[in-house]
Design an enzyme around this catalytic site. Structure first.
Site, PDB file in Angstrom:
ATOM      1  N   ASP A 206       1.135  -0.111   6.731  1.00 45.00           N
ATOM      2  CA  ASP A 206       0.315  -0.527   4.953  1.00 45.00           C
ATOM      3  C   ASP A 206      -0.203   0.722   4.981  1.00 45.00           C
ATOM      4  OD1 ASP A 206      -0.801  -2.085   2.735  1.00 45.00           O
ATOM      5  OD2 ASP A 206      -0.958  -3.570   3.955  1.00 45.00           O
ATOM      6  N   VAL A 207       0.142   1.654   3.406  1.00 44.64           N
ATOM      7  CA  VAL A 207      -1.101   2.417   3.584  1.00 44.64           C
ATOM      8  C   VAL A 207      -1.811   1.877   2.349  1.00 44.64           C
ATOM      9  CG1 VAL A 207       0.722   3.997   2.075  1.00 44.64           C
ATOM     10  CG2 VAL A 207       0.332   2.425   0.437  1.00 44.64           C
TER      11      VAL A 207
ATOM     12  N   ASN B 239       4.179   7.749  -3.163  1.00 41.93           N
ATOM     13  CA  ASN B 239       4.754   7.120  -3.502  1.00 41.93           C
ATOM     14  C   ASN B 239       4.722   5.394  -3.440  1.00 41.93           C
ATOM     15  OD1 ASN B 239       7.492   6.927  -5.055  1.00 41.93           O
ATOM     16  ND2 ASN B 239       7.532   5.381  -3.406  1.00 41.93           N
TER      17      ASN B 239
ATOM     18  N   TYR C  47      -2.148  -2.338 -12.921  1.00 45.64           N
ATOM     19  CA  TYR C  47      -0.956  -1.050 -12.787  1.00 45.64           C
ATOM     20  C   TYR C  47      -1.807   0.317 -13.558  1.00 45.64           C
ATOM     21  CZ  TYR C  47       3.107   0.421 -12.127  1.00 45.64           C
ATOM     22  OH  TYR C  47       4.154   1.922 -11.823  1.00 45.64           O
TER      23      TYR C  47
ATOM     24  N   LYS D  92      -2.995   3.586 -12.178  1.00 48.56           N
ATOM     25  CA  LYS D  92      -2.335   4.710 -11.919  1.00 48.56           C
ATOM     26  C   LYS D  92      -2.805   5.800 -13.065  1.00 48.56           C
ATOM     27  CE  LYS D  92       1.924   3.671  -9.940  1.00 48.56           C
ATOM     28  NZ  LYS D  92       2.288   4.253  -9.146  1.00 48.56           N
TER      29      LYS D  92
ATOM     30  N   THR E 100      15.434   1.548 -10.546  1.00 48.97           N
ATOM     31  CA  THR E 100      15.636   1.219  -9.519  1.00 48.97           C
ATOM     32  C   THR E 100      15.348   0.065  -9.166  1.00 48.97           C
ATOM     33  OG1 THR E 100      13.056   0.806  -9.281  1.00 48.97           O
ATOM     34  CG2 THR E 100      13.486   3.625  -8.457  1.00 48.97           C
TER      35      THR E 100
END
Ligand code: NAD
Length: 279
Positions: free
Chosen positions: A67-68, A94, A160, A164, A195
């Site tokens: 888990d990042v 990513n 979000y 970013k 995606t």
């Protein structure tokens, strides 16, 4: 491109799906020893089969779960990515994503924090543990995965957009801090990329139409469109490029963000959308 990454070790976080999987396949095709990480082993295993099939020029792929947003986990991910070649040359950070869609006065604090942590803290931890490895190699390249939403307003995207934008500013700062050690940092800003996760936007919806209307090239992108830029940014072809953010969006950034109002308004009502509290 064919070759050029032989002997290089590349980590792609969130490499089991979508854009990450395409970035990993592009690097492995050009000879890199690629490591993909994510939280679900079965997803990574399936992706590794596809990536291995695309590998060329001596390229390879291995997987590591983690888990990042967890510091110990990221340390283990970086250590694993150094195993094939004895070091690390590039990272495509990513792993990321959104959630908690709605106007800011209705944001849930825990969800807002989760999304910020996934995007900003997750990227920072990858920077923290990969930089010493890339410096030891005499240089390297780190790619942050931003979004068109990091600089063009995307109403109701909550944390979000902020996350970013945070990634982009981190990449700029890192480019300045570590330029002296020949480690480069850049951001990619995808627009709508088709995606799995974007299948949640029905193609016959007003929201999807707003994407197409605001995209000069009148279409959506493919994971390979982003992977081609990631491949360029991790290779020597981009050796003099650092501290930039590059759009891969068919020109969408020239116009306005998508309209997710029709997704959000039915649950909240028009009065709350204006900034009022629910009655
Ligand atoms: P995706 O959900 O398939 O990719 C995200 C990946 O990160 C997944 O594999 C997921 O399992 C992994 N991940 C999530 N949380 C994680 C964690 N805590 N630790 C480790 N791995 C984790 O979506 P995608 O469309 O392929 O998006 C990839 C990246 O591109 C994301 O950062 C996304 O914000 C960004 N992006 C996507 C689009 C788009 O239209 N698809 C547009 C702009 C930016």
């Amino acid at each position: 491109m064919a070759g050029g990454l032989e002997g290089r070790a590349v980590l792609v976080t969130g490499g089991g799906t979508g854009i990450g999987r395409a970035c990993a396949a592009a690097a492995a095709a050009d000879g890199a020893a690629v490591t993909i990480c994510g939280r679900r082993a079965e997803v990574l295993e399936e992706a590794a089969e596809t990536i291995a099939a695309a590998a060329g020029n001596g390229g390879s792929v291995q997987i590591v779960t983690g888990d990042v947003t967890d510091e110990e986990s990221v340390q283990a991910i970086i250590a694993k990515s150094c195993e094939p070649t004895g070091g690390l040359d590039a990272v495509v950070a990513n792993a990321g994503g959104g959630g908690g869609m709605g106007p800011y006065h209705m944001q849930d604090t825990a969800e807002f924090t989760r999304v910020l942590h996934l995007n900003v803290l997750g990227t920072m931890l990858c920077v923290k543990y990969s930089v010493p490895q890339m410096v030891a190699r005499g240089g390297g390249s780190f790619v942050g995965m931003s979004s068109i939403a990091g600089h063009v307003p995307h109403p109701y995207f909550g944390a979000y957009c902020v996350g970013k934008a945070g990634i982009e500013e981190m990449m700029r700062n890192c480019a300045d801090e570590f330029g002296q050690s020949k480690v480069r940092f850049n951001s990619i800003r995808p627009g709508f990329i088709a995606t799995e996760i974007m299948e949640g936007v029905p193609r016959d919806s007003e929201t999807y139409a707003s994407y197409i209307d605001n995209t000069p090239m009148a279409d959506v992108g493919q994971p390979e469109d982003v992977a081609n830029l990631a491949r360029f940014l991790i290779g020597d072809e981009s050796r003099w490029i650092t501290g930039t953010a590059i759009n891969v969006d068919g020109g969408h950034h020239l116009r306005r963000g998508p309209n997710f109002g029709p997704f959000v308004a039915p649950a909240l009502g028009e009065d709350v959308m204006k900034g009022n509290l629910p009655k």
